[in-house]
Design a protein around this motif. Structure first.
Motif, PDB file in Angstrom:
ATOM      1  N   ILE A 116       0.882  -1.303   0.018  1.00 61.53           N
ATOM      2  CA  ILE A 116      -0.021  -0.059   0.091  1.00 61.53           C
ATOM      3  C   ILE A 116       0.953   1.182   0.078  1.00 61.53           C
ATOM      4  O   ILE A 116       1.791   1.530   0.856  1.00 61.53           O
ATOM      5  CB  ILE A 116      -0.940   0.067   1.165  1.00 61.53           C
ATOM      6  CG1 ILE A 116      -1.678  -1.182   1.479  1.00 61.53           C
ATOM      7  CG2 ILE A 116      -1.716   1.317   1.069  1.00 61.53           C
ATOM      8  CD1 ILE A 116      -2.793  -1.367   2.528  1.00 61.53           C
ATOM      9  N   ALA A 117       0.787   2.005  -0.948  1.00 63.55           N
ATOM     10  CA  ALA A 117       1.721   3.166  -1.157  1.00 63.55           C
ATOM     11  C   ALA A 117       0.738   4.375  -1.135  1.00 63.55           C
ATOM     12  O   ALA A 117      -0.316   4.485  -1.703  1.00 63.55           O
ATOM     13  CB  ALA A 117       2.424   3.078  -2.211  1.00 63.55           C
ATOM     14  N   ILE A 170       4.135   5.004 -14.524  1.00 63.57           N
ATOM     15  CA  ILE A 170       3.424   3.692 -14.305  1.00 63.57           C
ATOM     16  C   ILE A 170       3.631   3.007 -15.750  1.00 63.57           C
ATOM     17  O   ILE A 170       3.337   3.731 -16.847  1.00 63.57           O
ATOM     18  CB  ILE A 170       2.197   3.795 -14.234  1.00 63.57           C
ATOM     19  CG1 ILE A 170       1.666   4.648 -12.654  1.00 63.57           C
ATOM     20  CG2 ILE A 170       1.266   2.533 -14.259  1.00 63.57           C
ATOM     21  CD1 ILE A 170       0.277   4.916 -12.358  1.00 63.57           C
ATOM     22  N   ASP A 171       4.178   1.969 -15.733  1.00 64.38           N
ATOM     23  CA  ASP A 171       4.126   1.287 -17.111  1.00 64.38           C
ATOM     24  C   ASP A 171       3.940  -0.315 -17.030  1.00 64.38           C
ATOM     25  O   ASP A 171       4.197  -0.911 -15.798  1.00 64.38           O
ATOM     26  CB  ASP A 171       6.019   1.127 -17.289  1.00 64.38           C
ATOM     27  CG  ASP A 171       6.408   2.480 -17.721  1.00 64.38           C
ATOM     28  OD1 ASP A 171       6.209   3.125 -18.724  1.00 64.38           O
ATOM     29  OD2 ASP A 171       7.299   2.837 -16.936  1.00 64.38           O
ATOM     30  N   PHE A 172       3.058  -0.792 -17.868  1.00 63.92           N
ATOM     31  CA  PHE A 172       2.496  -1.945 -17.756  1.00 63.92           C
ATOM     32  C   PHE A 172       3.344  -2.768 -18.989  1.00 63.92           C
ATOM     33  O   PHE A 172       3.706  -2.317 -19.915  1.00 63.92           O
ATOM     34  CB  PHE A 172       0.938  -2.016 -18.118  1.00 63.92           C
ATOM     35  CG  PHE A 172       0.044  -1.220 -17.182  1.00 63.92           C
ATOM     36  CD1 PHE A 172      -0.333  -2.415 -16.119  1.00 63.92           C
ATOM     37  CD2 PHE A 172      -0.346  -0.017 -17.210  1.00 63.92           C
ATOM     38  CE1 PHE A 172      -0.966  -1.552 -15.080  1.00 63.92           C
ATOM     39  CE2 PHE A 172      -1.061   0.421 -16.309  1.00 63.92           C
ATOM     40  CZ  PHE A 172      -1.442  -0.171 -15.086  1.00 63.92           C
ATOM     41  N   ASP A 190       3.877  -9.095 -17.881  1.00 62.85           N
ATOM     42  CA  ASP A 190       4.254  -9.729 -16.961  1.00 62.85           C
ATOM     43  C   ASP A 190       3.769  -8.845 -15.632  1.00 62.85           C
ATOM     44  O   ASP A 190       3.761  -9.384 -14.585  1.00 62.85           O
ATOM     45  CB  ASP A 190       5.502 -10.252 -16.627  1.00 62.85           C
ATOM     46  CG  ASP A 190       5.832 -11.336 -17.605  1.00 62.85           C
ATOM     47  OD1 ASP A 190       5.178 -11.891 -18.096  1.00 62.85           O
ATOM     48  OD2 ASP A 190       7.090 -10.984 -18.164  1.00 62.85           O
ATOM     49  N   GLY A 191       3.517  -7.626 -15.672  1.00 64.46           N
ATOM     50  CA  GLY A 191       2.873  -7.038 -14.731  1.00 64.46           C
ATOM     51  C   GLY A 191       3.053  -5.341 -14.706  1.00 64.46           C
ATOM     52  O   GLY A 191       2.891  -4.937 -16.062  1.00 64.46           O
ATOM     53  N   VAL A 192       3.195  -4.654 -13.746  1.00 64.53           N
ATOM     54  CA  VAL A 192       3.224  -3.218 -13.743  1.00 64.53           C
ATOM     55  C   VAL A 192       4.566  -2.677 -12.864  1.00 64.53           C
ATOM     56  O   VAL A 192       4.939  -3.193 -11.940  1.00 64.53           O
ATOM     57  CB  VAL A 192       1.939  -2.658 -13.250  1.00 64.53           C
ATOM     58  CG1 VAL A 192       1.714  -3.194 -11.727  1.00 64.53           C
ATOM     59  CG2 VAL A 192       1.808  -1.229 -13.206  1.00 64.53           C
ATOM     60  N   THR A 193       5.021  -1.745 -13.380  1.00 67.70           N
ATOM     61  CA  THR A 193       6.205  -0.945 -12.862  1.00 67.70           C
ATOM     62  C   THR A 193       5.609   0.266 -12.263  1.00 67.70           C
ATOM     63  O   THR A 193       5.484   1.004 -13.474  1.00 67.70           O
ATOM     64  CB  THR A 193       7.381  -1.039 -13.771  1.00 67.70           C
ATOM     65  OG1 THR A 193       7.568  -2.158 -13.996  1.00 67.70           O
ATOM     66  CG2 THR A 193       8.641  -0.370 -12.896  1.00 67.70           C
ATOM     67  N   VAL A 194       6.090   0.723 -11.198  1.00 73.10           N
ATOM     68  CA  VAL A 194       5.471   1.888 -10.767  1.00 73.10           C
ATOM     69  C   VAL A 194       6.739   2.637 -10.189  1.00 73.10           C
ATOM     70  O   VAL A 194       7.643   2.036  -9.300  1.00 73.10           O
ATOM     71  CB  VAL A 194       4.534   2.056  -9.677  1.00 73.10           C
ATOM     72  CG1 VAL A 194       4.075   3.261  -9.203  1.00 73.10           C
ATOM     73  CG2 VAL A 194       3.154   1.258  -9.795  1.00 73.10           C
ATOM     74  N   HIS A 253      12.377   5.371  -6.742  1.00 74.28           N
ATOM     75  CA  HIS A 253      12.340   4.052  -5.975  1.00 74.28           C
ATOM     76  C   HIS A 253      11.364   3.263  -7.065  1.00 74.28           C
ATOM     77  O   HIS A 253      10.205   3.930  -7.562  1.00 74.28           O
ATOM     78  CB  HIS A 253      11.803   4.149  -4.902  1.00 74.28           C
ATOM     79  CG  HIS A 253      11.605   2.922  -4.231  1.00 74.28           C
ATOM     80  ND1 HIS A 253      12.401   2.136  -3.731  1.00 74.28           N
ATOM     81  CD2 HIS A 253      10.472   1.999  -4.034  1.00 74.28           C
ATOM     82  CE1 HIS A 253      12.152   0.662  -3.283  1.00 74.28           C
ATOM     83  NE2 HIS A 253      10.679   0.903  -3.603  1.00 74.28           N
ATOM     84  N   VAL A 254      11.522   2.091  -7.518  1.00 75.28           N
ATOM     85  CA  VAL A 254      10.924   1.533  -8.477  1.00 75.28           C
ATOM     86  C   VAL A 254      10.228   0.245  -7.701  1.00 75.28           C
ATOM     87  O   VAL A 254      10.508  -0.310  -6.669  1.00 75.28           O
ATOM     88  CB  VAL A 254      11.643   0.971  -9.458  1.00 75.28           C
ATOM     89  CG1 VAL A 254      10.715  -0.169 -10.462  1.00 75.28           C
ATOM     90  CG2 VAL A 254      12.147   2.082 -10.279  1.00 75.28           C
TER      91      VAL A 254
END
Length: 562
Positions: free
Chosen positions: A41-42, A159-161, A164-168, A174-175
């Motif tokens: 939770i961010a 935010i990048d989809f 395989d997932g999502v990178t925030v 910080h990633v």
């Protein structure tokens, strides 16, 4: 929005990242983590913090009880009772014993006969006024206790989809990597901004802006308005949420000191008003504008004599915003990140918990099967959009009706008549689940013709709302006068098979609705005999539970431990 997908070489460190640690994000995080998901939770802020959206309603309590039982998070139960929340969370919460409404006209004392009160049946629930800085911090602690990781004072910037997932990526560089993203951050949604999801302008018919804060020294309305005994409501105005209505606007008064266990002297106050009639002044502060508005309504102004703010005023632009899409592959725009309407009728938090209940089982199944196709989340979007659109219909009708008491009286009856059956159907499902542990009973709640309506499985009630909207629109357009519009809606109420006579919804001489246990029993007996399948089912199941508990007992008819 990206047109191509890529494959990241970075393994997700979390199953789900939730943006926003408010009541929505923390509740969902606790549910997912309790079920075994690895959750982060961010949040751009930290707790405790100010938040509005403080008035609970019976459907909110019902959904929170369902979440507590279905996902074995007993800590949620502390929020479902006005006494328990003061004992187990903090002694800062008020009670919400009723919805109170009084109509005001500029420069005049209000007519006490132009008021309404709907007292929440004790047999249904014991609702609260949530002091959100304490309730939200409590829920975040619950989520952390079940294993959620947190990052506070961390703002998502990118935010990048990928497949395989999502990178925030945060503003600090910080990633965070996850398999799924839920944005529960509210109006300033990073995901809505990234994907261009906002509808411009918002699609809703309703328009309002708001001014609000917390204050100390706000007098109980009962102490500033002297009315004859025949015009006094069954419950003190101070014991619930007070709505002071005026043309195209309303003040709210939400006290936190009206429960015997509370030690909180504060009161949530605010006003929402149509900016088309009340444009935002450029030469006044929010505090000055609020004082100017109070000066138009003598009785409301007296309630604020000697009161003072304890935090700075907030002044908004148009409150309404909407999103053309709320779910996609590996993401969900949840609750107030998806859209918002107006705090009238206090549906915001109830909508939030209903959406969490729809999203959680689908997301847990997607994690287990590693299948995040958009179709499996389609109902979540239908629910989110339906909750907003039906609320738009009702609130828009209400704002139109505030200028004519008889029409407002009619709209009040339409709103109120659907609340009890809308809550009972949820309680009935929970009772069945307690008996056999079969969660498919909750799936059945979703198989309805009117997704998002507060009584979604009764077409007669939908017809009543549609007819009300049509009459109000004709009045707004000047095609008919207010009395004619009121006559149309009141006739629809009298003739509707969805409206029970016993509570007083069909009786225009009954402005104070205070159902006791005998009236509840009579309502259930009437509903059980109804030829309308949805109404008959609600009636028979609730009646069986009431009779099993003993009609004269003090046990709540919902059969829910309090």
């Amino acid at each position: 929005m990206r047109k191509e997908r890529t494959v990241s070489t970075q393994t997700p460190s979390h199953d789900v990242v939730i943006l926003g640690s408010g009541i929505a994000g923390s509740t969902l995080g606790a549910v997912l983590a309790r079920s075994g998901a690895k959750v982060l939770i961010a949040d751009a802020g930290t707790h405790p913090r100010f938040a509005v959206g403080e008035s609970m309603i019976p459907q909110l309590v019902a959904w929170l009880q369902v979440l507590a039982e279905r996902y074995d998070v007993p800590e949620f139960q502390a929020l479902t009772d006005a006494t328990t929340i003061n004992e187990k969370v903090s002694n800062t919460f008020g009670r919400k014993q009723h919805f109170g409404f009084m109509l005001h006209r500029p420069g005049q004392e209000p007519d006490p006969d132009e008021s309404h009160q709907f007292v929440i049946p004790d047999a249904l629930t014991s609702a609260s006024h949530l002091f959100r800085q304490d309730s939200d911090a409590y829920l975040l602690r619950v989520a952390v206790g079940y294993g959620c990781d947190t990052r506070q004072q961390w703002r998502a910037e990118k935010i990048d989809f990928d497949d395989d997932g999502v990178t925030v990526t945060g503003t600090d560089g910080h990633v965070v990597r996850a398999r799924y993203l839920v944005d529960a951050s509210g109006f300033r949604s990073p995901l809505a901004d990234h994907l261009g999801l906002r509808e411009e302008p918002a699609r809703f018919k309703h328009h309002s802006r708001s001014l609000f804060t917390h204050m100390i020294g706000v007098k109980p309305f009962d102490d500033v308005l002297d009315v004859p005994e025949r015009s006094r409501p069954p419950v003190r105005w101070h014991n619930g949420t007070m709505h002071h209505l005026f043309e195209r606007g309303w003040f709210w008064i939400i006290p936190f000191d009206n429960h015997e266990s509370s030690r909180n002297p504060l009161c949530s106050v605010g006003v929402t008003l149509d900016p088309r009639l009340y444009p935002k002044p450029a030469d006044l502060t929010a505090e000055e504008e609020f004082a100017q508005l109070l000066g138009r309504f003598p009785a409301v102004e007296r309630q604020f004599e000697g009161a003072r703010k304890v935090r700075e005023w907030v002044s908004t632009g148009r409150l309404q915003y909407s999103s053309g899409k709320t779910v996609g592959r590996r993401w969900c725009l949840m609750s107030h990140a998806a859209g918002f309407l107006d705090p009238l009728y206090s549906r915001g938090m109830s909508n939030t918990f209903e959406i969490i209940h729809a999203l959680a089982p689908r997301l847990l199944a997607a994690l287990a099967e590693d299948d995040f196709t958009e179709d499996r989340f389609r109902y979540v979007e239908e629910l989110e959009q339906g909750l907003l659109d039906y609320n738009d219909t009702l609130v828009n009708c209400s704002f139109i009706a505030f200028s004519h008491f008889r029409l407002w009286d009619a709209v009040f009856r339409v709103w109120g008549s659907g609340n009890t059956p809308g809550t009972l159907r949820i309680n009935n499902a929970l009772r069945k689940y307690r008996n056999d542990g079969d969660a498919s009973v909750f799936d059945a709640l979703e198989k309805v013709p009117n997704t998002g309506l507060w009584w979604p499985d009764n077409d007669d009630f939908k017809t009543l709302l549609d007819g009300t909207a049509q009459a109000c629109a004709q009045y707004e357009a000047g095609e008919i006068d207010g009395d004619r519009a009121a006559d149309i809606v009141l006739r629809l109420v009298r003739e509707s098979g969805a409206v029970h006579e016993g509570f007083g919804w069909k009786d225009v001489d009954r402005r104070f609705i205070h159902p006791g246990r005998d009236q509840i029993l009579d309502f259930l007996q009437w509903a059980a005999k109804s030829p309308v399948p949805a109404l008959g089912t609600v009636g028979r199941e609730s009646l069986d539970a009431l009779l099993a508990a003993g009609a004269g007992s003090a046990a709540p008819i919902a059969g829910v431990n309090r």
